[in-house]
Each structure stands twice: as C-alpha cells, then as structure tokens.
Design a protein around this motif. Structure first.
Motif, short mmCIF file in Angstrom:
data_model
loop_
_atom_site.label_atom_id
_atom_site.label_comp_id
_atom_site.label_asym_id
_atom_site.label_seq_id
_atom_site.Cartn_x
_atom_site.Cartn_y
_atom_site.Cartn_z
N VAL A 72 68.82 94.73 5.53
CA VAL A 72 69.22 96.15 6.37
C VAL A 72 70.02 97.22 5.71
O VAL A 72 69.24 98.24 5.09
CB VAL A 72 68.90 96.15 6.71
CG1 VAL A 72 70.53 95.89 8.11
CG2 VAL A 72 68.84 97.15 7.82
N GLU A 73 71.16 96.21 4.49
CA GLU A 73 72.08 97.54 3.86
C GLU A 73 71.73 97.86 3.53
O GLU A 73 72.37 99.41 2.91
CB GLU A 73 73.62 96.39 3.94
CG GLU A 73 73.92 96.27 5.13
CD GLU A 73 73.35 94.61 5.72
OE1 GLU A 73 72.96 94.26 4.86
OE2 GLU A 73 73.80 94.10 6.59
N VAL A 74 70.89 97.38 2.22
CA VAL A 74 70.56 98.33 0.91
C VAL A 74 69.49 99.03 1.78
O VAL A 74 69.72 100.21 1.38
CB VAL A 74 69.42 97.08 0.23
CG1 VAL A 74 68.85 98.06 -1.07
CG2 VAL A 74 70.99 96.26 -0.60
N ASP A 104 68.53 97.93 11.77
CA ASP A 104 69.12 98.23 12.73
C ASP A 104 70.13 99.13 13.48
O ASP A 104 69.32 100.52 12.99
CB ASP A 104 70.63 97.51 12.19
CG ASP A 104 70.81 98.36 10.89
OD1 ASP A 104 70.55 99.34 10.94
OD2 ASP A 104 71.82 97.78 10.41
N ALA A 105 70.59 99.35 14.44
CA ALA A 105 71.48 100.70 15.01
C ALA A 105 71.58 102.08 13.87
O ALA A 105 71.60 102.68 13.71
CB ALA A 105 72.39 100.50 16.04
N VAL A 106 72.13 101.35 12.89
CA VAL A 106 72.31 102.34 11.88
C VAL A 106 71.36 102.58 11.03
O VAL A 106 71.12 104.16 11.20
CB VAL A 106 73.25 101.37 10.59
CG1 VAL A 106 73.76 102.41 9.70
CG2 VAL A 106 74.19 101.31 11.26
N SER A 107 69.92 101.49 11.02
CA SER A 107 69.19 102.54 10.84
C SER A 107 67.81 103.39 11.15
O SER A 107 67.76 104.48 11.05
CB SER A 107 67.98 101.28 10.09
OG SER A 107 68.32 100.06 9.60
N TYR A 108 68.02 102.78 12.41
CA TYR A 108 67.44 104.65 13.48
C TYR A 108 68.31 104.68 13.63
O TYR A 108 67.88 106.99 13.72
CB TYR A 108 67.50 103.13 15.03
CG TYR A 108 66.32 102.52 15.31
CD1 TYR A 108 64.85 103.02 15.08
CD2 TYR A 108 66.52 100.89 15.49
CE1 TYR A 108 63.84 101.83 15.43
CE2 TYR A 108 65.57 100.35 15.40
CZ TYR A 108 63.87 101.06 15.24
OH TYR A 108 63.24 100.05 15.59
#
Length: 589
Positions: free
Chosen positions: A187-189, A223-227
């Motif tokens: 998910v980081e990418v 994740d929370a960052v994506s949202y």
C-alpha cells in the motif's frame, strides 16, 4: 556504543586510531588480564558508518573510507560503499553520493548491487531529478540486476514528483505492469501515487488506481494514509459524495480518521453546503480526543457560512474562544461574514474594532473585501466607498492586485456579472446535488457502496448542546446571538439558493462608476477587462449613458488602465457604448 570504539587521532583529523579491546584471559590460563589489539575490518566500519549516518555526521562517516584503506590497508567492499552512499543520499550530499556511485565503486572493480542503486535513486527522487533516477534505473537493467519492489517504489516516486505528465503516465504504466513481473507492491507504493493525485486534484486517475488495487492479488487494502489522500482528492475535485463515501468505508473498516481525513470531509461538506454536518465533525473530533486545529475550525465555519447557517458558525467560533485560543485573521474574517450575513452590523463593527486594536488578528485585504461585499449587498454605498479607499491603498502596495476587491464589487452588478451569476448557479446546484437521490458517483473501494448517510456519530442533541454551551453572549460580544433551545430546527440555506441575481439599481451603477474612478486614481492598479466590459454593458442596457460617458472619458484621458486578453471584445463594447451615449444624449435633448 559503536562510536565509542573509535577515537580521533591527535596527529590528523583525517585518520583514525586503531581499536583496543580488553578481554579476560581464557579460562584455565595462568596469565592475568591482557590487552590485545583488534584489527578493524569492513564489517566494523560499515557498522560505524551506519551509526554516524543516524546522527547525520556524514563527514565522519566518509572519513572511515580512507582510514580503512590507507591506515588499515584493507580494501573497502561493496557493503561499506553502499552504506556510505545511503548516508550521503539521506543527507542530500549530492556531490559525495555521485562520486561514490559513478567513480569510487567502479574504480575498485566492485559490482553494483540493487541496494546501492536504490540509495542513489532515492536521493534523486527526493531532489525531484527524475531524469537522473531513470539513468540509474537503466543502469540496473543493463547490468542485469533484479529490481525489487523498493526499486520500483522509488522510481514511481521520482516520476510522480517530476511534474511532467508523460513521466507521470509512465509511472502509472510501471505500476500496472508490476503484477506481470511477479512483483506485488504494498500500500505504501500506491500511497505515493495517491499523494500526488490528491495534490493535483486528479479524480479520474485516483479512481483508476483504485480499480488497479481491486485487481491485485493478494488484495492490497487501503490504510489510514490512503483514505486521507483519497478523501482530500475527492473533496478538492468537487466530488463531495465520493469523499463522504470513502469516509464511510473508512469508518466501516474501523480505521481511525486522521486530521487530514477530517479536513477532507469538512471540504466536502462545504461543497455540499452542509453546515450542520460540519459542526458534527468538529464535535466528533473533540469527543475522540483529536483536537481540531485552526484549519478545521475555519473550514467548518466556511461550510456554515456558505450554507447560510451562520448561527452555527458563531457557535464554532465561540467554542474556539472558550478554549482560550486567539483566532487568526482567517477565523475572524469568517466570523465577520457570519455576522454581516445575518445583518448584525453592530456586532460586526465591534469585531472589526477588536481586530484593529490588536485584541484579535489585524484585518487583511480579504477581511476588508468581505466587508465591502456585504456593504454593497446592504446598499451602504457611502460606507462601501470608504472601505474601498482603504482597500485600494493596500492593493497598491501588495502583489495580489484587485482580484478580491473586484469580486466584491461584482455583487453591485447583479445579473450583468458573470461571476455572481455563476456563484448563484453553483450554490443552487450544490443543494440540488445534495438532495438528489439519483446522483451517485462511482467510488468502489472495497465493496459496493451503501447509500451515503451522514458518517458521523454525533446526534442532534450534541449539536444543540454545542449551540447552547458556546453562546457568544457569554463572551460579551453578541448579547443574544444564539437561541438557547437545543431542540430548535435550523433553517435551510437561503442566502442564494432558489434565487436569481437581480438587476442593479441606478444607485448601484453610480457607485460602481465612482469605484472605477477611485481605481483609476492609482497608477499601479489595472481594472480587469471582463469587469469593465460587464459594467459598460450594464450601463448601456439600464439606460445610464451619462455614467457610461464618464468611463469612456477616463479611458480617453489615459486615467484608466484595463487588463484585457481580447482587445476586439473591448473595442466592440466601447463602440457600442459610444453610440448608445450619442443616442441617449440626443433623446434627452
């Protein structure tokens, strides 16, 4: 602890002393404790370089290389070189990092590793040098090294930050091709791409990445960052229902919203003209222990003001003041809008007095532009001219120019202002948008979306409590600004919704001509051509030839500078105005 093994040589700061370790004698030996000299090697120096890197002591880390090779007579291996390269890249020491990679490593007949190349690509990505990052990537492919997910992640980051559309499209194509290479990015990418699309408000591309994630195996979950990035991207792209849908899914998966996510929700609610839900967001942040900052309060107040729920905006600022915080100029400007929009001119004047005396933030150009707008809407022409004089003095000294001031003046033009007409249309459309059951945006994230409901836990009694407990009257500014009943029904937004701009009165047109004369008296200011053309058109249609002649005379005398892109359009309207003036004056005679 690793650094305690080294000491600076008193004879030369570029060399390092040997390492002495003391250990007890082997068990059963008749000899006592003895001192033995341990020979440093690549492993010891690599460990020390890592330690220096964590402390950002780059020069001392680099000094290990000549010390090891010159004093200890041991050639450096690729692991030490890779560590030194990473230390330099992290500290953005470009010259040293490039010298290590392009010169020092080949000079020692060492083979590149993918970790070595990743370090240099990482530095180029941080420095926004995508061409250099691609050069390293081509070297990796040419030397037959196997790229890892880290390699592609760094490359995608470099390409996305380039600002070049072709390179950004290439990054997306690389991401789409990774599953076929047997590489499954985490998910980081994906978050690196979401971050860019949130910054550029690219709704369509964000949706394309979501669809790509849905096809990934194993499935990559947001994740929370994506949202946070998605909610912000959708809100800034004027897709508020998509933003709220993403927030609903986030809550459904029991992911705690971040401040970034809450800010996106507030932006979405402002687009939907939903002040009540914006107050709920602020209340929920307090209930969850996440203290809103000034930006959250400002956006919530903005949502209330544009929804014409100004009593709620007053409640929000009262809550802010009750915490002992001093509002900045943005909060004070929104507070002023909330008061003047309700016709509370006495309270508005008191707020301005407190701002000018330094009790709150000093008013800026935007504050005075808001004041000018509401004075025009209230037909306070003499007060508006006084405000305009102060604004023009400030505009002459600032780089912002007349943009905000002309926007405020446009309200006097009514139906002849394209800006005001567009504002009415957008405001009406946002309410239709919010109330429509037929409209639904395609924002599938993890599963088909349920109908979007207010994704907030705070109930109506909490809103009533907020209004009741944060009455501005307690603070001595607005005696009876907010009714005390927590069960009252809030009125629907009425500021612009369902109405259309009106034709300007003769007094409004005379005021605008006077305003243009004031602007012409400032050498550094130019009037936007669209505003000038719309004003001339209004004067002609409304039968004000004498006022139109004043404008044309200013132009003929060189006292009015016009900033216009289409000169033909300007000359046509001026020719029409001249003919209307001649016909009008003949008719009057």
């Amino acid at each position: 602890s690793a650094l305690r093994l080294f000491r600076d040589d008193s004879e030369s700061r570029e060399s390092w002393a040997s390492v002495a370790l003391t250990s007890p004698s082997p068990e059963g030996s008749s000899e006592g404790s003895e001192s033995r000299l341990v020979r440093p090697n690549n492993f010891v120096c690599t460990t020390a370089a890592k330690a220096y890197g964590r402390l950002f002591r780059v020069d001392e880390a680099l000094a290990l290389l000549p010390w090891l090779e010159d004093r200890v007579q041991e050639p450096a291996d690729v692991y030490l070189m890779s560590t030194l390269l990473y230390v330099c890249a992290k500290a953005k020491r470009v010259r040293e990092a490039e010298a290590l990679f392009w010169k020092a490593i080949p000079a020692r007949n060492l083979s590149y590793t993918v970790a070595t190349a990743n370090s240099l690509m990482y530095m180029y990505a941080k420095l926004n040098r995508p061409d250099d990052a691609l050069r390293v990537y081509e070297l990796i492919k040419r030397t037959g090294l196997k790229c890892t997910v880290v390699t592609y992640g760094i490359l995608i980051k470099a390409l996305m930050r380039s600002g070049q559309r072709t390179l950004q499209d290439t990054a997306f194509e690389i991401l789409r091709s990774l599953p076929g290479l047997g590489i499954h990015p985490g998910v980081e990418v994906y978050n690196q791409i979401f971050e860019y699309y949130a910054r550029t408000h690219d709704y369509k591309q964000a949706k394309a990445v979501l669809r790509l994630m849905a096809l990934s195996k194993p499935r990559v979950k947001l994740d929370a960052v994506s949202y946070g990035y998605l909610i912000t991207c959708f809100a800034d792209s004027k897709k508020p229902r998509s933003a709220l849908s993403a927030f609903h899914q986030m809550r459904k998966q029991r992911i705690a919203p971040s401040r970034h996510a809450y800010m996106g929700v507030l932006k979405a609610l402002a687009h939907m003209r939903d002040g009540l839900s914006a107050v709920q967001v602020v209340s929920e942040m307090h209930e969850t222990g996440m203290r809103p900052d000034k930006r959250h309060y400002s956006m919530a107040m903005f949502a209330c003001v544009v929804a014409d729920q100004c009593e709620l905006a007053e409640s929000i600022i009262a809550l802010y003041l009750r915490q002992g915080l001093v509002p900045d100029v943005a909060l004070c400007s929104l507070w002023l809008r909330a008061l003047l929009q309700q016709g509370k001119w006495a309270e508005g004047d008191e707020l301005l007095r407190r701002m000018r005396t330094g009790e709150y933030a000093k008013p800026n150009q935007q504050t005075l532009n808001y004041l000018l707008q509401y004075q025009i809407q209230a037909e306070k022409w003499s007060e508006a001219l006084a405000t305009l004089r102060g604004l023009l003095d400030g505009c002459s000294q600032s780089a912002g120019g007349l943009h905000g001031t002309v926007s405020a003046l446009s309200f006097a033009l009514g139906v002849y202002s394209s800006q005001v007409t567009r504002m009415y249309r957008e405001d009406f459309g946002s309410i239709q948008y919010k109330n429509s059951d037929e409209f639904a945006e395609d924002v599938t994230i993890d599963e088909p979306q349920a109908p979007v409901t207010p994704p907030l836990s705070t109930q109506a009694n909490a809103i009533g409590r907020l209004i009741r407990d944060n009455n501005l009257g307690v603070l001595g500014l607005v005696p009876d600004a907010i009714p005390q009943s927590p069960e009252r029904d809030l009125p629907p937004p009425t500021q612009l919704v369902g109405r259309t701009p009106t034709r300007p009165s003769a007094a409004a047109l005379r005021f605008l001509v006077q305003a243009v004369q004031l602007i012409g008296g400032h050498d550094k200011l130019s009037l936007p051509g669209d505003f000038y053309i719309e004003l001339l058109k209004g004067l002609i249609v409304e039968g004000q030839p004498a006022q139109a002649k004043i404008l044309l005379d200013l132009r003929d005398q060189g006292l009015l500078r016009i900033k216009v892109d289409e000169k033909n359009k300007l000359s046509n309207i001026e020719s029409l105005a001249s003919r209307a003036i001649r016909e009008g004056l003949i008719a009057q005679k």
